[in-house]
Design an enzyme around this catalytic site. Structure first.
Site, mmCIF file in Angstrom:
data_model
loop_
_atom_site.group_PDB
_atom_site.id
_atom_site.type_symbol
_atom_site.label_atom_id
_atom_site.label_comp_id
_atom_site.label_asym_id
_atom_site.label_seq_id
_atom_site.Cartn_x
_atom_site.Cartn_y
_atom_site.Cartn_z
ATOM 1 N N ALA A 8 -28.596 20.997 16.217
ATOM 2 C CA ALA A 8 -28.099 21.888 17.416
ATOM 3 C C ALA A 8 -28.877 23.259 16.777
ATOM 4 C CB ALA A 8 -26.611 22.423 17.141
ATOM 5 N N HIS A 9 -29.596 23.417 17.983
ATOM 6 C CA HIS A 9 -30.444 24.775 17.718
ATOM 7 C C HIS A 9 -30.673 25.492 19.036
ATOM 8 C CE1 HIS A 9 -33.305 22.204 20.121
ATOM 9 N NE2 HIS A 9 -34.212 23.213 20.384
ATOM 10 N N ARG A 10 -30.060 25.198 20.315
ATOM 11 C CA ARG A 10 -30.043 26.138 21.452
ATOM 12 C C ARG A 10 -29.383 27.374 21.396
ATOM 13 N NH1 ARG A 10 -32.517 22.183 23.631
ATOM 14 N NH2 ARG A 10 -34.113 23.914 23.935
#
Ligand code: UD1
Ligand code: UDP
Length: 361
Positions: free
Chosen positions: A204-206
């Site tokens: 998860a990086h958004r």
């Protein structure tokens, strides 16, 4: 004909690599400019090494910054170099700040822009990539849409049919070119004592997820619930943006989640290919899961890759922890016999043929 390739981040290096290979195979005159939007060894150089890509001719060393800072530095840097290089066409791929700035600088110099992965829309304007996609498409001359659906979106926005080409996505080329090698060479399962289908892979990086304390906390809670319910570990190669935000929000990561450093492409492909399920907010991983027949749950409320949902390889869970758990259970009960809508791995070849044909016009 002189082709000029602009890239700057991890997914661009990976997905542009088949196009670079095709240029080499056809002995074309091409150069690469790296903006260095991504610069950490494991988000940048490792992919050049693994994918056998030569050092880019130009490097703007732009690094991190606000959207305006990054975009502006790339605009200025790209313009200077294009004035010197005078290519016939500039290729960009995807939806990052590198892509928008590269395309805009090019279009203003009346040089042709070819946008690979054109026509993707999440219809969520707070996502920085959505603005980048729309603006890049609308200043491009050749639009390489991965699917018919993406072409339909471009047509509905008034882009001329003669400029749109349905080619598939180079992500499929990259997977097919590297998966066998990854399976053979990578020792990542042994390194983390994992076995086939015996773990979940998560990323998860958004910005809209990890820069928001509530959403990031819920994602971690969801992962913990999954790990508990299925008695399996979660492997989470963590993007530096997320690492920074975890620290800033002082969030404790549950012990069932193994935070590890970002991995090279071969190790990562092997982890993806052997996981029970992918949990992610990444664009590329929704496609890769679909291509490799690995189910995916997307930790977002929308996606610009609806094809993966339509064929049945992906579900949108948002970030609510119990909803994440429900979606995982649902996906695990489904069969994996969906069709891959992202192409058979010949996208780069198709793109180069179209460019060569266009030159003769
Ligand atoms: C960018 C793209 C995103 C893409 C992602 C791929 C935009 C708007 N976002 O997001 O679409 O999905 O790349 O991974 O273009 N950092 C490092 N080392 C690096 C790069 C970044 O430590 O090599 C850290 C810095 O703290 C930086 C933060 O990560 O501030 C965010 O980097 P940035 O390039 O702004 O955006 P990404 O989140 O990487
Ligand atoms: N990837 C990788 N190592 C990692 C995480 C991802 O090689 O630790 C690869 C992954 O296989 C995919 C791409 O990076 O090809 C996705 O990049 P990212 O999620 O950063 O960007 P997005 O696709 O969301 O734009």
């Amino acid at each position: 004909m002189k082709i000029f390739i602009i890239l700057g981040t991890r997914p661009e290096i990976i997905k542009m690599s088949p196009v670079i290979r095709e240029c080499i195979k056809k002995k074309l005159n091409f150069s690469i400019l790296h903006t260095n939007q991504h610069y950490s060894e494991n988000l940048d150089k490792i992919f050049f090494k693994e994918l056998n890509l030569s050092k880019p001719k130009y490097n703007l060393n732009v690094g991190s910054g606000t959207h305006a800072e990054q975009t502006a530095s790339i605009l200025v840097g790209v313009e200077k170099i294009l004035l010197k290089e005078k290519p016939e066409i500039v290729l960009v791929l995807g939806d990052t700040n590198t892509v928008l700035a590269g395309a805009l600088a090019t279009a203003k110099l009346h040089i042709k822009v070819g946008h690979i992965e054109a026509g993707l829309r999440s219809y969520y304007r707070e996502m920085p990539e959505e603005i980048n996609r729309i603006l890049t498409d609308h200043c491009s001359d050749l639009l390489f849409a991965p699917t018919k659906k993406a072409k339909g979106i471009l047509l509905s926005e008034g882009i001329l049919s003669k400029n749109i080409f349905v080619t598939g996505n180079t992500v499929a080329d990259a997977v097919f070119q590297n998966l066998k090698l990854a399976e053979k060479k990578s020792k990542i399962l042994e390194k983390f004592h994992l076995f086939k289908r015996g773990y979940f892979l998560m990323t998860a990086h958004r910005a809209e997820n990890v820069d928001n304390k509530g959403r990031l906390k819920e994602i971690l809670k969801g992962a913990k619930l999954i790990s508990k319910k299925f008695s399996l570990p979660i492997i989470y190669p963590v993007h530096p943006r997320t690492r920074k935000m975890l620290k800033k929000f002082k969030l404790k990561v549950p012990k069932d989640i193994n935070l590890i450093e970002p991995l090279g492409y071969l190790d990562f492909l092997k982890l993806e290919n052997n996981t029970k399920l992918i949990l992610t907010d990444s664009g590329g991983m929704q496609e890769e899961g679909c291509i490799m027949k690995v189910p995916c749950v997307t930790l977002r409320d929308n996606t610009e890759r609806p094809e993966s949902i339509e064929v049945g390889s992906n579900l949108l869970s948002g970030t609510n922890s119990s909803r994440i758990l429900k979606c995982v259970s649902k996906m695990l009960n489904k069969n994996r016999r969906w069709k891959n809508p992202f192409g058979s791995g010949k996208t780069a070849e198709k793109i180069i043929k179209i460019i060569q044909k266009d030159e003769k016009k």
